[in-house]
Structures are given as C-alpha cells and as structure tokens.
Design an enzyme around this catalytic site. Structure first.
Site, PDB file in Angstrom:
ATOM      1  N   ASN A   8      26.198  49.540  28.563  1.00 32.43           N
ATOM      2  CA  ASN A   8      27.206  49.749  29.350  1.00 32.43           C
ATOM      3  C   ASN A   8      28.895  50.273  28.898  1.00 32.43           C
ATOM      4  O   ASN A   8      30.167  50.366  29.379  1.00 32.43           O
ATOM      5  CB  ASN A   8      27.835  47.675  28.581  1.00 32.43           C
ATOM      6  CG  ASN A   8      28.972  47.922  29.030  1.00 32.43           C
ATOM      7  OD1 ASN A   8      29.163  47.758  30.314  1.00 32.43           O
ATOM      8  ND2 ASN A   8      29.876  47.275  27.894  1.00 32.43           N
ATOM      9  N   TYR A  26      35.516  60.846  35.868  1.00 40.80           N
ATOM     10  CA  TYR A  26      34.380  59.379  36.036  1.00 40.80           C
ATOM     11  C   TYR A  26      33.325  59.780  36.666  1.00 40.80           C
ATOM     12  O   TYR A  26      32.502  59.046  36.749  1.00 40.80           O
ATOM     13  CB  TYR A  26      35.683  58.136  36.207  1.00 40.80           C
ATOM     14  CG  TYR A  26      34.922  57.014  36.220  1.00 40.80           C
ATOM     15  CD1 TYR A  26      35.046  56.925  34.596  1.00 40.80           C
ATOM     16  CD2 TYR A  26      34.286  55.885  37.413  1.00 40.80           C
ATOM     17  CE1 TYR A  26      34.818  55.645  35.212  1.00 40.80           C
ATOM     18  CE2 TYR A  26      33.966  54.755  37.069  1.00 40.80           C
ATOM     19  CZ  TYR A  26      34.178  54.590  35.901  1.00 40.80           C
ATOM     20  OH  TYR A  26      33.336  52.981  35.498  1.00 40.80           O
ATOM     21  N   ASP A  59      29.756  54.100  17.885  1.00 38.92           N
ATOM     22  CA  ASP A  59      30.412  55.183  18.519  1.00 38.92           C
ATOM     23  C   ASP A  59      29.792  55.974  19.707  1.00 38.92           C
ATOM     24  O   ASP A  59      28.973  56.859  19.003  1.00 38.92           O
ATOM     25  CB  ASP A  59      31.237  55.975  18.059  1.00 38.92           C
ATOM     26  CG  ASP A  59      32.013  56.872  18.405  1.00 38.92           C
ATOM     27  OD1 ASP A  59      31.830  57.612  19.506  1.00 38.92           O
ATOM     28  OD2 ASP A  59      33.486  57.634  18.034  1.00 38.92           O
TER      29      ASP A  59
HETATM   30  N1  LIG Z   1      35.486  47.305  34.853  1.00 37.18           N
HETATM   31  C1  LIG Z   1      35.295  47.935  36.879  1.00 37.18           C
HETATM   32  O1  LIG Z   1      35.505  47.537  37.609  1.00 37.18           O
HETATM   33  C2  LIG Z   1      34.514  48.520  36.475  1.00 37.18           C
HETATM   34  C3  LIG Z   1      33.559  48.979  37.717  1.00 37.18           C
HETATM   35  C4  LIG Z   1      32.784  49.927  37.093  1.00 37.18           C
HETATM   36  C5  LIG Z   1      31.938  50.082  36.064  1.00 37.18           C
HETATM   37  N2  LIG Z   1      32.548  49.738  35.182  1.00 37.18           N
HETATM   38  C6  LIG Z   1      31.763  49.846  33.833  1.00 37.18           C
HETATM   39  O2  LIG Z   1      31.377  48.803  32.712  1.00 37.18           O
HETATM   40  C7  LIG Z   1      31.307  49.402  31.448  1.00 37.18           C
HETATM   41  C8  LIG Z   1      32.268  47.920  30.563  1.00 37.18           C
HETATM   42  O3  LIG Z   1      33.735  47.982  31.435  1.00 37.18           O
HETATM   43  P1  LIG Z   1      34.894  47.442  31.202  1.00 37.18           P
HETATM   44  O4  LIG Z   1      36.140  46.883  32.817  1.00 37.18           O
HETATM   45  O5  LIG Z   1      33.985  46.027  30.873  1.00 37.18           O
HETATM   46  O6  LIG Z   1      36.059  48.165  30.409  1.00 37.18           O
HETATM   47  P2  LIG Z   1      37.022  47.783  28.956  1.00 37.18           P
HETATM   48  O7  LIG Z   1      36.855  46.273  28.938  1.00 37.18           O
HETATM   49  O8  LIG Z   1      37.414  49.064  28.803  1.00 37.18           O
HETATM   50  O9  LIG Z   1      35.205  47.960  27.831  1.00 37.18           O
HETATM   51  C9  LIG Z   1      34.931  49.377  27.498  1.00 37.18           C
HETATM   52  C10 LIG Z   1      33.695  49.461  26.445  1.00 37.18           C
HETATM   53  O10 LIG Z   1      33.497  50.241  26.066  1.00 37.18           O
HETATM   54  C11 LIG Z   1      33.427  50.282  24.709  1.00 37.18           C
HETATM   55  N3  LIG Z   1      33.327  52.121  24.036  1.00 37.18           N
HETATM   56  C12 LIG Z   1      34.472  53.386  25.230  1.00 37.18           C
HETATM   57  N4  LIG Z   1      34.165  53.996  24.280  1.00 37.18           N
HETATM   58  C13 LIG Z   1      33.320  54.272  23.413  1.00 37.18           C
HETATM   59  C14 LIG Z   1      32.768  54.587  22.257  1.00 37.18           C
HETATM   60  N5  LIG Z   1      32.894  56.230  22.462  1.00 37.18           N
HETATM   61  N6  LIG Z   1      31.940  53.897  21.313  1.00 37.18           N
HETATM   62  C15 LIG Z   1      31.168  52.659  21.591  1.00 37.18           C
HETATM   63  N7  LIG Z   1      32.038  52.133  22.487  1.00 37.18           N
HETATM   64  C16 LIG Z   1      32.891  52.338  23.084  1.00 37.18           C
HETATM   65  C17 LIG Z   1      35.083  49.567  24.383  1.00 37.18           C
HETATM   66  O11 LIG Z   1      34.482  49.440  22.910  1.00 37.18           O
HETATM   67  P3  LIG Z   1      35.736  50.011  21.620  1.00 37.18           P
HETATM   68  O12 LIG Z   1      36.789  50.966  22.301  1.00 37.18           O
HETATM   69  O13 LIG Z   1      35.633  48.767  20.943  1.00 37.18           O
HETATM   70  O14 LIG Z   1      34.322  51.071  20.787  1.00 37.18           O
HETATM   71  C18 LIG Z   1      35.037  48.543  25.255  1.00 37.18           C
HETATM   72  O15 LIG Z   1      34.058  47.630  23.974  1.00 37.18           O
HETATM   73  C19 LIG Z   1      31.624  50.544  31.520  1.00 37.18           C
HETATM   74  O16 LIG Z   1      30.394  51.724  31.264  1.00 37.18           O
HETATM   75  C20 LIG Z   1      32.954  51.412  33.213  1.00 37.18           C
HETATM   76  O17 LIG Z   1      32.807  52.694  33.530  1.00 37.18           O
HETATM   77  C21 LIG Z   1      33.304  48.546  34.862  1.00 37.18           C
END
Ligand SMILES: NC(=O)c1ccc[n+]([C@@H]2O[C@H](COP(=O)([O-])OP(=O)(O)OC[C@H]3O[C@@H](n4cnc5c(N)ncnc54)[C@H](OP(=O)(O)O)[C@@H]3O)[C@@H](O)[C@H]2O)c1
Length: 257
Positions: free
Chosen positions: A94, A161, A67
């Site tokens: 990430n 954010y 975490d």
């Molecule tokens: N999707 C997009 O369009 C997009 C665009 C720009 C940037 N991003 C960035 O890309 C990254 C991944 O996002 P995603 O789109 O793949 O979202 P996602 O599918 O919701 O994945 C988020 C990941 O972060 C983990 N997480 C959240 N809080 C956490 C914590 N306290 N400790 C450890 N792990 C944690 C979650 O795992 P658990 O819940 O199992 O801990 C999950 O594996 C993020 O930083 C996001 O801001 C995404």
C-alpha cells in the site's frame, strides 16, 4: 453470512504504508478478522501509536520500519519479520506517494523518479520479498497491490503517478500468472478518491469540492467502503480470484472525462 468467509485467524498480514490513511484502516480491518498484523512505514513513531491503539483493543500488532524505496532496508525488514514473527501470509502493498498536480512539460527527473521509486519499484521490491518468504515457508499467500483508478484511466497533470499505478496493475497481472503455481494469489485494489494526508488540502478547497461533483455517486469514498473489497481479496472468499483489478470508486472510472 452462513460461513465466516472473511476469517483470517492464524494468518499474518504485512501492511506497508500503515502510518496513515488507507493503510491504518486496512490494518485494523485485517486485525478485526483475526489476523496478526505487521504495520510498516518510515515514520516509526506514528506506527507505534497505531500499534498501541490496536493492542489496546486486543489485537496482535507489531510495527516495523521499512522504506520501500531502499533495497537494503526492505531486506532487513523482511529478515526481522522472519525472525520475530515468521513468514507472512498476506501482503497489502500500500505504500505510495503523489505529488501536487504538475503538467507533463514540467515533470522533471526528480518528480518522475520519486513516484517510480516508491509506487512501482518499492511495490515490486516488497512483493518480491514477500513472495520469496511465502514460497520458502511453503505457505499459500495473498498479495494485494494498492493501485488506483489512475492506473486504469488518466488523471490530469498526474503523469508520473498515473504511469506508476498503471504499471502496478500490469505487475499484478504478470505476478498472478506465475505465482498461482506457488499457491499465491495476486490482485489489485483500485480506489477512487478517499480523503487522506495525500489529498486532504485539495479536497478541502473549493476546486476539490467541485471535483467531487464529477464523481457519478457525487461523494468521496469513506474508508468503510474499502472494508469488504479488501476482505474479499484477502480471504478465502476470493479463493478463485487472481490477477483481478477491483475498482472502488463511486463510478469514477466510467465517468466521462
Ligand atoms: N487516498 C486516495 O484517494 C487514494 C486513491 C487511490 C489510491 N491510493 C493509494 O493508496 C495508498 C495509500 O495512500 P493514502 O491515501 O493512505 O496516503 P497517505 O495517508 O499519504 O499514506 C501513504 C503511506 O505510504 C507511506 N510511504 C510513503 N513513502 C514510503 C516509503 N518510501 N516507504 C515506506 N512507506 C512509504 C507513508 O508512510 P511514511 O511516510 O511513514 O513512510 C504512509 O503511511 C497509496 O499507494 C495511494 O497511491 C490512495
């Protein structure tokens, strides 16, 4: 390609937030280039499914509970990695969260802190632990902070954010100038929109579909669009890159608001 610039054989990569979305893709991409991958998140059951699929395909993969918002938890996770696998070479920082859109006047302490504790404090904490481990092992290292185009421009009703991701860009730059003396490169990848658990409900809605038409390329990103940008930053192909912010966004960062 004449040379195998992206080869990651012999490297160990830690990917946080690897239980869903972009992190799952990043882990597979790095494993396909020969890295041993360590997948971290809170939902260990999800991680174990993904690790099993990677191992089934012949890759070296392990799961670790972490975490990122909890200092003790991050310390213990890095101790376990050190003891069980050894020092990492690559960090994909990430893990991240995003709330439903909320106007600035309605952002409360809880919403603000939730974004900061994971997207900024967590990213800093993990980057610091990884850097200390790399330096102690006298290993060259590579850190990729997953920011967002909302670290570079504003997104409406996303103040917490936006600020957390902009700070991550500054963290990247600040780390890079200090850590290059230790042979650690630090870069930021700034994705535009990719459909994941974080945003799928919105992009399945009519409003989300209309929004996609404002992206200059008029489509969302596909996970594959992030493959080569990630490998560029993670491998020797990017040996002279540090402190960079690489947008992968279909032109959205330059689109008129
Ligand atoms: N999707 C997009 O369009 C997009 C665009 C720009 C940037 N991003 C960035 O890309 C990254 C991944 O996002 P995603 O789109 O793949 O979202 P996602 O599918 O919701 O994945 C988020 C990941 O972060 C983990 N997480 C959240 N809080 C956490 C914590 N306290 N400790 C450890 N792990 C944690 C979650 O795992 P658990 O819940 O199992 O801990 C999950 O594996 C993020 O930083 C996001 O801001 C995404």
């Amino acid at each position: 390609m004449a040379n195998n610039y992206f080869d990651l054989s012999g490297k160990t990569a830690l990917i946080t937030g690897a239980s869903s979305g972009l992190g799952v893709h990043f882990a597979r991409v790095l494993a396909q280039e020969g890295a041993q991958v360590v997948l971290a998140a809170r939902r260990v059951n999800k991680l174990e499914e993904i690790v099993a699929a990677l191992r089934n395909d012949g890759f070296k993969a392990d799961a670790i509970e972490m975490d990122v918002s909890c200092p003790d938890n991050v310390t213990v996770a890095f101790q376990q990695i050190q003891q069980q696998i050894g020092a990492i070479d690559i960090l994909i920082n990430n893990a991240g969260v995003a709330s439903e859109p909320v106007s600035f006047l309605k952002v409360n302490e809880k919403n603000w802190n939730w974004h900061m504790e994971t997207n900024l404090d967590g990213a800093w904490r993990v980057a610091r632990a990884a850097s200390l481990q790399m330096v102690a092992a006298e290993k060259p290292g590579c850190i990729i902070n997953i920011s967002s185009i909302y670290g570079l421009r504003t997104g409406a009703m996303k103040v917490a954010y936006n600020v957390s991701k902009a700070a991550l860009v500054q963290l990247t730059k600040s780390m890079s100038i200090e850590l290059c003396r230790k042979n650690i490169r630090v870069n930021a990848l700034c994705p535009g929109w990719f459909k994941t658990d974080m945003n799928a409900d919105y992009f399945d809605s009519e409003s989300g579909k209309r929004y996609v038409q404002t992206i200059p390329m008029k489509r969302m990103g596909q996970l594959e669009d992030l493959t080569v940008p990630l490998l560029l930053l993670a491998s020797e192909a990017g040996a002279y890159m540090t402190g960079a912010t690489l947008s992968v966004d279909g032109g959205l960062n330059e689109a008129p608001v």
